[in-house]
Design a protein around this motif. Structure first.
Motif, short mmCIF file in Angstrom:
data_model
loop_
_atom_site.label_atom_id
_atom_site.label_comp_id
_atom_site.label_asym_id
_atom_site.label_seq_id
_atom_site.Cartn_x
_atom_site.Cartn_y
_atom_site.Cartn_z
N GLN A 7 0.83 -1.20 0.00
CA GLN A 7 0.00 0.00 0.00
C GLN A 7 0.87 1.26 0.00
N LYS A 8 1.97 1.19 0.75
CA LYS A 8 2.91 2.32 0.79
C LYS A 8 3.46 2.61 -0.61
N LEU A 9 3.83 1.56 -1.33
CA LEU A 9 4.37 1.72 -2.68
C LEU A 9 3.32 2.31 -3.61
N ALA A 10 2.07 1.84 -3.46
CA ALA A 10 0.99 2.36 -4.31
C ALA A 10 0.73 3.83 -4.01
N LEU A 11 0.72 4.20 -2.74
CA LEU A 11 0.50 5.60 -2.37
C LEU A 11 1.64 6.49 -2.87
N ALA A 12 2.87 6.01 -2.74
CA ALA A 12 4.03 6.78 -3.19
C ALA A 12 4.01 6.96 -4.70
N THR A 13 3.62 5.91 -5.41
CA THR A 13 3.55 5.99 -6.87
C THR A 13 2.52 7.03 -7.30
N GLU A 14 1.36 7.02 -6.65
CA GLU A 14 0.32 7.99 -6.99
C GLU A 14 0.73 9.42 -6.62
N GLU A 15 1.44 9.57 -5.52
CA GLU A 15 1.94 10.90 -5.14
C GLU A 15 2.87 11.45 -6.22
N ILE A 16 3.77 10.61 -6.70
CA ILE A 16 4.70 11.04 -7.75
C ILE A 16 3.95 11.33 -9.04
N ARG A 17 3.01 10.46 -9.40
CA ARG A 17 2.24 10.67 -10.62
C ARG A 17 1.49 12.00 -10.59
N GLU A 18 0.81 12.27 -9.47
CA GLU A 18 0.03 13.50 -9.35
C GLU A 18 0.93 14.74 -9.42
N ARG A 19 2.04 14.70 -8.73
CA ARG A 19 2.96 15.85 -8.73
C ARG A 19 3.54 16.09 -10.12
N LEU A 20 3.89 15.01 -10.80
CA LEU A 20 4.44 15.16 -12.14
C LEU A 20 3.38 15.68 -13.11
N ALA A 21 2.16 15.15 -13.02
CA ALA A 21 1.08 15.61 -13.89
C ALA A 21 0.82 17.10 -13.68
N ARG A 22 0.83 17.55 -12.42
CA ARG A 22 0.62 18.98 -12.14
C ARG A 22 1.76 19.82 -12.71
N GLN A 23 2.99 19.31 -12.61
CA GLN A 23 4.14 20.04 -13.14
C GLN A 23 4.04 20.18 -14.66
#
Length: 227
Positions: free
Chosen positions: A189-205
């Motif tokens: 779950q930690k890996l999934a949450l971290a992956t989504e955090e990175i995806r969202e931040r990159l998409a916003r950038q």
């Protein structure tokens, strides 16, 4: 742990030479390079639309970046160059633990590693992300730099296409961030949450960079026929 063999001096020189070459062929520029820490472990995550994304980020970054690069490219005429500047071959279809171990080793030594979380070239909107960048960040505590790469493929052009000579290319670095601790969260779950955090931040950038530069993301659809 796997090791990446490269000559630090040649790797840095290769980046400086590449910087001059890419600026000769294109109107290429890095925006906000000061956002990339000059020392310590850093993971640069970028969207991926064109063949030139990796070379352009490598050449314009303010420090040498060791990208995870598709293994087949090391068998091409560029293989020796990629090896010489310390790029990391990865077999994308298998997840390639050896490649991730090599990247982890470089981060442990304080180097910068580059990853395209989307895994393959597309529209560049970062609608999905693979888990490699998140795994490395969780393992090493490295800071993450969301980076938008724009202009490397024209609207409506195929995924193998290159931008026309003189085209405007931009690499827009975002603010560095570290992943939360995720205390008490199970590993998967930690890996999934971290992956989504990175995806969202990159998409916003990427979205912010499109507004800042006026460059648009390519469409996978072919261009309309001319009248």
């Amino acid at each position: 742990m796997a090791e990446v063999e490269f000559d630090r001096g040649w790797s840095d020189r290769g980046r400086r030479i590449g910087n001059r070459l890419v600026k000769t062929g294109y109107r290429a520029k890095a925006l906000h390079p000061e956002r990339v820490p000059v020392t310590g472990p850093v993971i640069i995550v970028s969207n991926h639309t064109g063949f030139l994304d990796g070379p352009v980020v490598f050449c314009l970054a303010p420090r040498t970046v060791h990208f995870l690069v598709k293994k087949s490219y090391f068998k091409s005429v560029w293989g020796k160059v990629l090896t010489g500047v310390g790029q990391i071959p990865i077999e994308q279809r298998t997840g390639d633990r050896e490649a991730l171990a090599a990247a982890k080793s470089l981060l442990a030594q304080g180097y910068a590693v580059g990853i395209f979380p989307e895994g393959t070239r597309g529209s560049g909107t970062v609608e999905t992300a693979h888990q490699g960048a998140a795994w490395l960040a969780l393992q090493t505590g490295a800071q993450i730099i969301p980076t938008a790469t724009l202009g490397t493929r024209g609207t409506g052009s195929g995924r193998e296409s290159w931008p026309k000579p003189g085209a405007r290319l931009r690499v827009v670095f975002g603010e560095a961030f570290a992943l939360p601790d995720y205390t008490g969260v199970p590993g998967r779950q930690k890996l999934a949450l971290a992956t989504e955090e990175i995806r969202e931040r990159l998409a916003r950038q990427v979205s912010a960079a499109v507004v800042e530069t006026g460059l648009v993301l390519p469409s996978d659809a072919p261009p309309p026929p001319s009248n």
